[in-house]
Design an enzyme around this catalytic site. Structure first.
Site, PDB file in Angstrom:
ATOM      1  N   SER A   1      27.461  43.319  33.880  1.00 29.42           N
ATOM      2  CA  SER A   1      28.062  43.769  32.624  1.00 29.42           C
ATOM      3  C   SER A   1      29.422  43.117  32.437  1.00 29.42           C
ATOM      4  O   SER A   1      29.958  42.481  33.347  1.00 29.42           O
ATOM      5  CB  SER A   1      28.216  45.301  32.614  1.00 29.42           C
ATOM      6  OG  SER A   1      29.116  45.718  33.630  1.00 29.42           O
TER       7      SER A   1
ATOM      8  N   TYR B   1      44.362  52.048  40.200  1.00 32.11           N
ATOM      9  CA  TYR B   1      43.792  50.758  39.806  1.00 32.11           C
ATOM     10  C   TYR B   1      44.830  49.658  39.963  1.00 32.11           C
ATOM     11  O   TYR B   1      44.558  48.593  40.524  1.00 32.11           O
ATOM     12  CB  TYR B   1      43.321  50.857  38.360  1.00 32.11           C
ATOM     13  CG  TYR B   1      42.692  49.606  37.805  1.00 32.11           C
ATOM     14  CD1 TYR B   1      41.484  49.120  38.308  1.00 32.11           C
ATOM     15  CD2 TYR B   1      43.289  48.919  36.746  1.00 32.11           C
ATOM     16  CE1 TYR B   1      40.897  47.977  37.773  1.00 32.11           C
ATOM     17  CE2 TYR B   1      42.709  47.777  36.207  1.00 32.11           C
ATOM     18  CZ  TYR B   1      41.518  47.313  36.726  1.00 32.11           C
ATOM     19  OH  TYR B   1      40.941  46.190  36.194  1.00 32.11           O
TER      20      TYR B   1
ATOM     21  N   SER C   1      43.882  41.719  37.394  1.00 32.53           N
ATOM     22  CA  SER C   1      44.239  42.319  36.116  1.00 32.53           C
ATOM     23  C   SER C   1      45.719  42.057  35.873  1.00 32.53           C
ATOM     24  O   SER C   1      46.485  41.826  36.814  1.00 32.53           O
ATOM     25  CB  SER C   1      43.984  43.825  36.148  1.00 32.53           C
ATOM     26  OG  SER C   1      44.535  44.466  35.008  1.00 32.53           O
TER      27      SER C   1
ATOM     28  N   LYS D   1      44.868  46.338  42.546  1.00 33.62           N
ATOM     29  CA  LYS D   1      45.016  44.979  42.035  1.00 33.62           C
ATOM     30  C   LYS D   1      46.266  44.309  42.604  1.00 33.62           C
ATOM     31  O   LYS D   1      46.247  43.106  42.908  1.00 33.62           O
ATOM     32  CB  LYS D   1      45.059  44.995  40.505  1.00 33.62           C
ATOM     33  CG  LYS D   1      43.780  45.520  39.856  1.00 33.62           C
ATOM     34  CD  LYS D   1      42.553  44.679  40.233  1.00 33.62           C
ATOM     35  CE  LYS D   1      41.328  45.083  39.447  1.00 33.62           C
ATOM     36  NZ  LYS D   1      40.138  44.267  39.777  1.00 33.62           N
TER      37      LYS D   1
ATOM     38  N   THR E   1      35.173  45.191  26.865  1.00 29.88           N
ATOM     39  CA  THR E   1      34.057  45.529  27.747  1.00 29.88           C
ATOM     40  C   THR E   1      34.014  47.050  27.913  1.00 29.88           C
ATOM     41  O   THR E   1      34.830  47.775  27.342  1.00 29.88           O
ATOM     42  CB  THR E   1      34.227  44.881  29.137  1.00 29.88           C
ATOM     43  OG1 THR E   1      35.317  45.528  29.828  1.00 29.88           O
ATOM     44  CG2 THR E   1      34.510  43.390  29.028  1.00 29.88           C
TER      45      THR E   1
END
Length: 262
Positions: free
Chosen positions: A13, A152, A139, A156, A187
């Site tokens: 995806s 998150y 990211s 990263k 997305t």
């Protein structure tokens, strides 16, 4: 990318799916990995080129005990690997004060430990061949933290430290390392993001909805790989946060407090 053998995680995806289509159109041999076999089959069926040039290897980055075997299986599918694109991962949308430690552990297990595990297991293969290219999709929040993404962002940031160090260590073996930092890409990453209890958010961020198309993101990632870029920032005006944090940290700190993140 013609005739390059590329192992792509998170291929079912989003950015990974778009990369699969873009790379197959350029004549690459692909190994597509993610947890969902049915989705991998769907992506494979829509890739260009010969089906023999596209292999499926189910993989769960959270299952640490399976990753060494999976890496050896990946090598055997075409006999060698030229490029590993570490794209698999999961995001987060929750305040630090509300977030269970189990959520932070899952974010680190998938985004950091799973990624560095397959990188480490593939490293001897690259070193033996005196050739290889590690690509890691991190990211922009790997460069600066924002509200609702503490775990998150931490995972990263950790990837940046690991791959910067790795790049210096493997230079003499002709092994390249590219760090790719997307911003807002349209997305389902926010829909699948973990909330404070580990549930899915099931909601599209406004910024995500208005972000760059995954197809354009894939095009820019491929260009960066071809040029063997060390680090690139992809997205819209959110990219300027990297430079604001670097050159105007006080201003950036004040600005980020009011950023609309959901």
């Amino acid at each position: 990318m013609t005739n390059k053998t590329i192992w792509l995680t998170g291929a079912s995806s989003g950015i990974g799916e778009a990369l699969a289509y873009h790379l197959s159109a350029q004549g690459a041999q692909l190994i597509l990995s993610s947890r969902r076999v049915d989705e991998l089959e769907r992506v494979k069926s829509q890739c260009e080129g010969s089906p023999e040039n596209i292999k499926i290897l189910p993989l769960d980055l959270a299952q640490a005990n399976s990753l060494q075997t999976a890496t050896q299986q990946a090598i055997q599918l075409f006999g060698h690997i030229d490029i590993l694109i570490n794209n698999g991962g999961i995001s987060q949308r929750s305040l630090t004060k509300d977030t269970d430690l189990s959520v932070y552990r899952k974010l680190m297990e998938v985004n950091y430990f799973g990624t560095i595990a397959i990188t480490k297991y593939l490293l001897p293969h690259f070193a033996e061949r005196k050739n290889g290219h590690f690509v890691v999709i991190t990211s922009l929040v790997g460069k600066f933290g924002t509200p609702y993404r503490s775990g998150y962002s931490a995972a990263k940031h950790a990837l940046h430290g690991f791959f910067d160090s790795l790049r210096a260590e493997v230079f003499n073996d002709n092994i390249k390392v590219s760090i790719i930092c997307p911003g807002f890409i349209h997305t389902n990453v926010s829909i699948n993001a973990l909330t404070e209890k580990g549930d899915k958010l099931n909601q599209m961020d406004e910024a995500q909805a208005n972000g760059m198309s995954p197809e354009e993101c894939a095009r820019q990632i491929t260009k960066a790989i071809e040029k063997e870029k060390l680090e690139v920032y992809i997205g819209g005006k959110e990219r300027f946060g990297v430079y604001l944090k670097r050159f105007l940290p006080g201003y950036f700190a004040r600005m980020v407090r009011g950023v609309r993140v959901r």
